[in-house]
Design a protein around this motif. Structure first.
Motif, PDB file in Angstrom:
ATOM      1  N   VAL A 131      28.806   1.306   6.656  1.00 55.54           N
ATOM      2  CA  VAL A 131      28.236   0.334   7.851  1.00 55.54           C
ATOM      3  C   VAL A 131      28.587   0.851   9.134  1.00 55.54           C
ATOM      4  N   SER A 132      27.797   0.927  10.111  1.00 55.93           N
ATOM      5  CA  SER A 132      28.125   0.992  11.485  1.00 55.93           C
ATOM      6  C   SER A 132      28.181   0.045  12.318  1.00 55.93           C
ATOM      7  N   SER A 133      28.636  -0.205  13.441  1.00 53.78           N
ATOM      8  CA  SER A 133      28.611  -1.136  14.211  1.00 53.78           C
ATOM      9  C   SER A 133      27.349  -1.756  14.838  1.00 53.78           C
ATOM     10  N   GLY A 134      26.390  -0.820  14.747  1.00 52.88           N
ATOM     11  CA  GLY A 134      24.910  -1.214  15.397  1.00 52.88           C
ATOM     12  C   GLY A 134      24.133  -1.786  14.284  1.00 52.88           C
ATOM     13  N   GLU A 135      22.751  -2.118  14.635  1.00 59.33           N
ATOM     14  CA  GLU A 135      21.939  -2.679  13.515  1.00 59.33           C
ATOM     15  C   GLU A 135      21.431  -1.413  12.444  1.00 59.33           C
ATOM     16  N   TYR A 136      21.495  -2.015  11.294  1.00 58.10           N
ATOM     17  CA  TYR A 136      20.825  -1.381  10.206  1.00 58.10           C
ATOM     18  C   TYR A 136      19.907  -1.819   9.281  1.00 58.10           C
ATOM     19  N   TRP A 137      18.937  -1.300   8.608  1.00 56.97           N
ATOM     20  CA  TRP A 137      17.999  -1.782   7.904  1.00 56.97           C
ATOM     21  C   TRP A 137      18.064  -1.008   6.466  1.00 56.97           C
ATOM     22  N   VAL A 138      18.059  -1.921   5.426  1.00 61.04           N
ATOM     23  CA  VAL A 138      17.727  -1.202   4.017  1.00 61.04           C
ATOM     24  C   VAL A 138      16.285  -1.469   3.626  1.00 61.04           C
ATOM     25  N   HIS A 149       8.900 -16.685   3.525  1.00 55.62           N
ATOM     26  CA  HIS A 149       9.560 -16.056   2.003  1.00 55.62           C
ATOM     27  C   HIS A 149      10.269 -14.861   2.124  1.00 55.62           C
ATOM     28  N   PRO A 150      11.608 -14.970   1.822  1.00 59.74           N
ATOM     29  CA  PRO A 150      12.256 -13.774   1.847  1.00 59.74           C
ATOM     30  C   PRO A 150      11.821 -12.693   0.798  1.00 59.74           C
ATOM     31  N   ALA A 151      11.998 -11.288   1.034  1.00 53.34           N
ATOM     32  CA  ALA A 151      11.638 -10.414  -0.064  1.00 53.34           C
ATOM     33  C   ALA A 151      12.899 -10.465  -1.172  1.00 53.34           C
ATOM     34  N   THR A 152      12.178  -9.974  -2.234  1.00 57.55           N
ATOM     35  CA  THR A 152      13.402  -9.978  -3.433  1.00 57.55           C
ATOM     36  C   THR A 152      13.989  -8.547  -3.156  1.00 57.55           C
ATOM     37  N   LEU A 153      15.078  -8.551  -2.495  1.00 54.20           N
ATOM     38  CA  LEU A 153      15.753  -7.486  -1.712  1.00 54.20           C
ATOM     39  C   LEU A 153      16.936  -7.567  -1.546  1.00 54.20           C
ATOM     40  N   SER A 154      18.136  -7.087  -2.211  1.00 56.99           N
ATOM     41  CA  SER A 154      19.321  -7.204  -1.668  1.00 56.99           C
ATOM     42  C   SER A 154      20.181  -5.858  -1.905  1.00 56.99           C
ATOM     43  N   THR A 191      15.351 -20.109   6.728  1.00 60.66           N
ATOM     44  CA  THR A 191      16.621 -19.811   7.327  1.00 60.66           C
ATOM     45  C   THR A 191      16.666 -18.286   7.389  1.00 60.66           C
ATOM     46  N   THR A 192      15.767 -17.661   6.411  1.00 67.80           N
ATOM     47  CA  THR A 192      15.832 -16.174   6.489  1.00 67.80           C
ATOM     48  C   THR A 192      15.029 -15.413   7.301  1.00 67.80           C
ATOM     49  N   ASN A 193      14.158 -16.307   8.260  1.00 71.60           N
ATOM     50  CA  ASN A 193      13.483 -15.726   9.249  1.00 71.60           C
ATOM     51  C   ASN A 193      14.025 -14.560  10.056  1.00 71.60           C
ATOM     52  N   GLY A 194      13.222 -13.529  10.182  1.00 72.95           N
ATOM     53  CA  GLY A 194      14.057 -12.434  10.722  1.00 72.95           C
ATOM     54  C   GLY A 194      14.909 -11.465  10.189  1.00 72.95           C
ATOM     55  N   GLN A 195      15.474 -11.865   9.044  1.00 71.21           N
ATOM     56  CA  GLN A 195      16.112 -10.896   8.085  1.00 71.21           C
ATOM     57  C   GLN A 195      15.491  -9.961   7.577  1.00 71.21           C
ATOM     58  N   TYR A 196      14.160 -10.592   6.704  1.00 70.31           N
ATOM     59  CA  TYR A 196      13.479  -9.634   6.044  1.00 70.31           C
ATOM     60  C   TYR A 196      11.887  -9.349   6.524  1.00 70.31           C
ATOM     61  N   ALA A 207       1.034  -1.220   0.154  1.00 73.81           N
ATOM     62  CA  ALA A 207      -0.067   0.025  -0.018  1.00 73.81           C
ATOM     63  C   ALA A 207       0.976   1.238  -0.125  1.00 73.81           C
ATOM     64  N   PRO A 208       0.263   2.316  -0.248  1.00 72.85           N
ATOM     65  CA  PRO A 208       0.940   3.683  -0.247  1.00 72.85           C
ATOM     66  C   PRO A 208       1.619   4.052   1.038  1.00 72.85           C
ATOM     67  N   GLY A 209       2.810   4.332   1.017  1.00 67.08           N
ATOM     68  CA  GLY A 209       3.598   4.465   2.229  1.00 67.08           C
ATOM     69  C   GLY A 209       4.069   3.357   3.154  1.00 67.08           C
ATOM     70  N   TYR A 210       3.812   2.175   2.592  1.00 64.53           N
ATOM     71  CA  TYR A 210       4.342   1.003   3.563  1.00 64.53           C
ATOM     72  C   TYR A 210       5.508   0.533   2.797  1.00 64.53           C
ATOM     73  N   GLU A 211       6.377  -0.196   3.916  1.00 59.10           N
ATOM     74  CA  GLU A 211       7.793  -0.557   3.413  1.00 59.10           C
ATOM     75  C   GLU A 211       7.949  -2.062   3.548  1.00 59.10           C
ATOM     76  N   TYR A 212       9.131  -2.428   2.896  1.00 65.08           N
ATOM     77  CA  TYR A 212       9.556  -3.713   3.447  1.00 65.08           C
ATOM     78  C   TYR A 212      11.057  -3.763   3.499  1.00 65.08           C
ATOM     79  N   ALA A 213      11.687  -4.353   4.433  1.00 66.68           N
ATOM     80  CA  ALA A 213      13.171  -4.176   4.552  1.00 66.68           C
ATOM     81  C   ALA A 213      14.075  -5.437   4.488  1.00 66.68           C
ATOM     82  N   ILE A 214      15.162  -5.366   4.785  1.00 62.55           N
ATOM     83  CA  ILE A 214      16.352  -6.716   4.947  1.00 62.55           C
ATOM     84  C   ILE A 214      17.239  -6.071   5.940  1.00 62.55           C
TER      85      ILE A 214
END
Length: 425
Positions: free
Chosen positions: A142-149, A197-202, A170-175, A54-61
């Protein structure tokens, strides 16, 4: 290399190594094999499902495995858009990067601020359907903390297509994805009826150094299956002890040509086990290793070592082979040097009994053999002949034995001696 097929030994190893479930464990950072220069993709490029965004919604890795070294730069983001075939017409996106977030992959739900603080955004329009490869205007360090793209549907009213790859637990929690739940936004794992299902995102990261894609698989023996995991290179046992080993396969960043690996276990130069491992289905991520058995321990019993005439010093080696570039080939083999001391024998059979000729053709002579029982076994562990010796010098007819390798076991009281015998024709 000769492959020994002694039944007991082969059975015990196969039952441990050829299991579907393996124990995958994060290797402590100080015990990982360092790879100082890296430039490669991280993420998923498969396309099997589409879902509305939907408009304004996001997905991330999220780089949960800390693949990209601190200080390296994220330079490119890749995702899939098809505004033609699926009824999701939006072509307007924002590329975002967040820092300092947190996400509970166990519950799959966090607060609206779970992605942390937005530190980067870049508008992008998909002018053609298919895989989109977007170069960042300003590379992200890339920093030492967690980051999301993250990818955001930036259109005011049109829905975008969010594409997913094949099921991969195995990708549970990454996407994760952002959606509206009772008026509140939550980050959730992608989960369809048939699994995660992992997102098509890299994204592509580069530490600025010259780097050739390196499979970086490695073999390792560990002292046990409990942390801290200490590499094992030698062992000392007596003649009554079993040899307990923990072979493991490690992964420090595979390239695209090394999705499978061959593993071989040898004892004293003789191949015992050969198996192929599918790294993708085993979930062997970069920075992880897996024990090659479940339970983790591989045990070679004292009786099995007797049958192989293993006494004194010998090596047990574990070797990994695979396709792809490999800059550190020495890591592909791990060996344990075993010192096996047989006590109470040197004063008996081992010091006195003599066997010759070896190799033999028709007869074998035993000296100082009076009062002993002499048995010969083939490499299947089957006894082919056995004799109680009543004279000091005894000659055994072996002309009926087929050419090959055998084991001689000589027993007198509590003394036991085993050695190899080769028959040639």
């Amino acid at each position: 290399m000769k492959k020994i097929t002694l039944f007991m030994l082969a059975f015990s190893f196969v039952s441990l190594l050829s299991v579907a479930q393996r124990q995958v464990i994060k290797l402590p950072a100080d015990q990982q094999i360092a790879n100082s220069e890296k430039s490669e993709w991280y993420g998923h490029s498969g396309v099997t499902n589409v879902m509305p965004l939907a408009p304004g919604y996001e997905y991330a890795i999220r780089d949960t495995a800390n693949v990209a070294p601190v200080g390296s730069q994220v330079t490119t983001v890749k995702f899939y858009n098809d505004h033609i075939n699926y009824g999701y017409p939006s072509t307007q996106y924002n590329i975002k990067i967040y820092e300092g977030g947190s996400f509970d992959s166990e519950t799959g739900m966090g607060s609206a601020t779970a992605a942390g603080t937005e530190v980067y955004t870049q508008a992008y329009e998909a002018t053609a359907a298919g895989m989109q490869e977007v170069t960042l205007t300003t590379p992200y360090t890339v920093s030492s903390g967690e980051y999301w793209v993250a990818i955001e549907n930036a259109h005011a009213s049109d829905t975008a297509g969010m594409f997913l790859g094949g099921v991969d637990a195995t990708t549970n929690g990454q996407y994760v994805m952002l959606y509206n739940y009772s008026g509140t936004d939550y980050w959730l794992n992608f989960a369809l009826n048939d699994g995660i299902h992992p997102a098509t995102l890299s994204f592509y990261y580069d530490d600025g150094g010259a780097y050739e894609a390196n499979s970086d698989l490695y073999a390792i023996f560990l002292d046990d299956d409990q942390a801290p995991h200490t590499p094992m290179t030698e062992a000392s046992i007596d003649g009554e002890e079993d040899l307990v080993l923990y072979p493991g396969l490690g992964n420090e960043g595979p390239d695209s040509t090394s999705n499978s690996a061959g593993i071989v276990l040898t004892i004293d130069g003789n191949e015992i086990i050969s198996e192929n491992v599918d790294l993708a289905t085993q979930g062997l991520q970069s920075g992880y290793f897996m024990f090659l058995s479940n339970p983790a321990a591989v045990t070679i019993t004292a009786a099995e070592m007797d049958n192989l005439s293993l006494e004194g010093t010998f090596d047990v080696c574990f070797t990994v082979t695979y396709n792809g570039v490999d800059n550190v080939a020495a890591n592909n083999q791990a060996c344990v040097t075993v010192d096996r001391t047989i006590t109470g024998i040197e004063s008996g059979l081992s010091s006195s009994l003599s066997v010759y000729p070896n190799p033999a053709k028709n007869v074998v002579t035993f000296e100082n053999a009076k009062g002993s029982t002499i048995s010969i076994f083939n490499m299947l562990g089957q006894e082919v002949t056995s004799t109680n010796v009543q004279s000091n010098v005894f000659t055994m007819n072996v002309s009926t034995l087929v050419e090959g390798s055998y084991l001689i076991r000589m027993t007198r009281g509590s003394d036991v001696k085993t050695q190899k015998l080769n028959i040639i024709k």
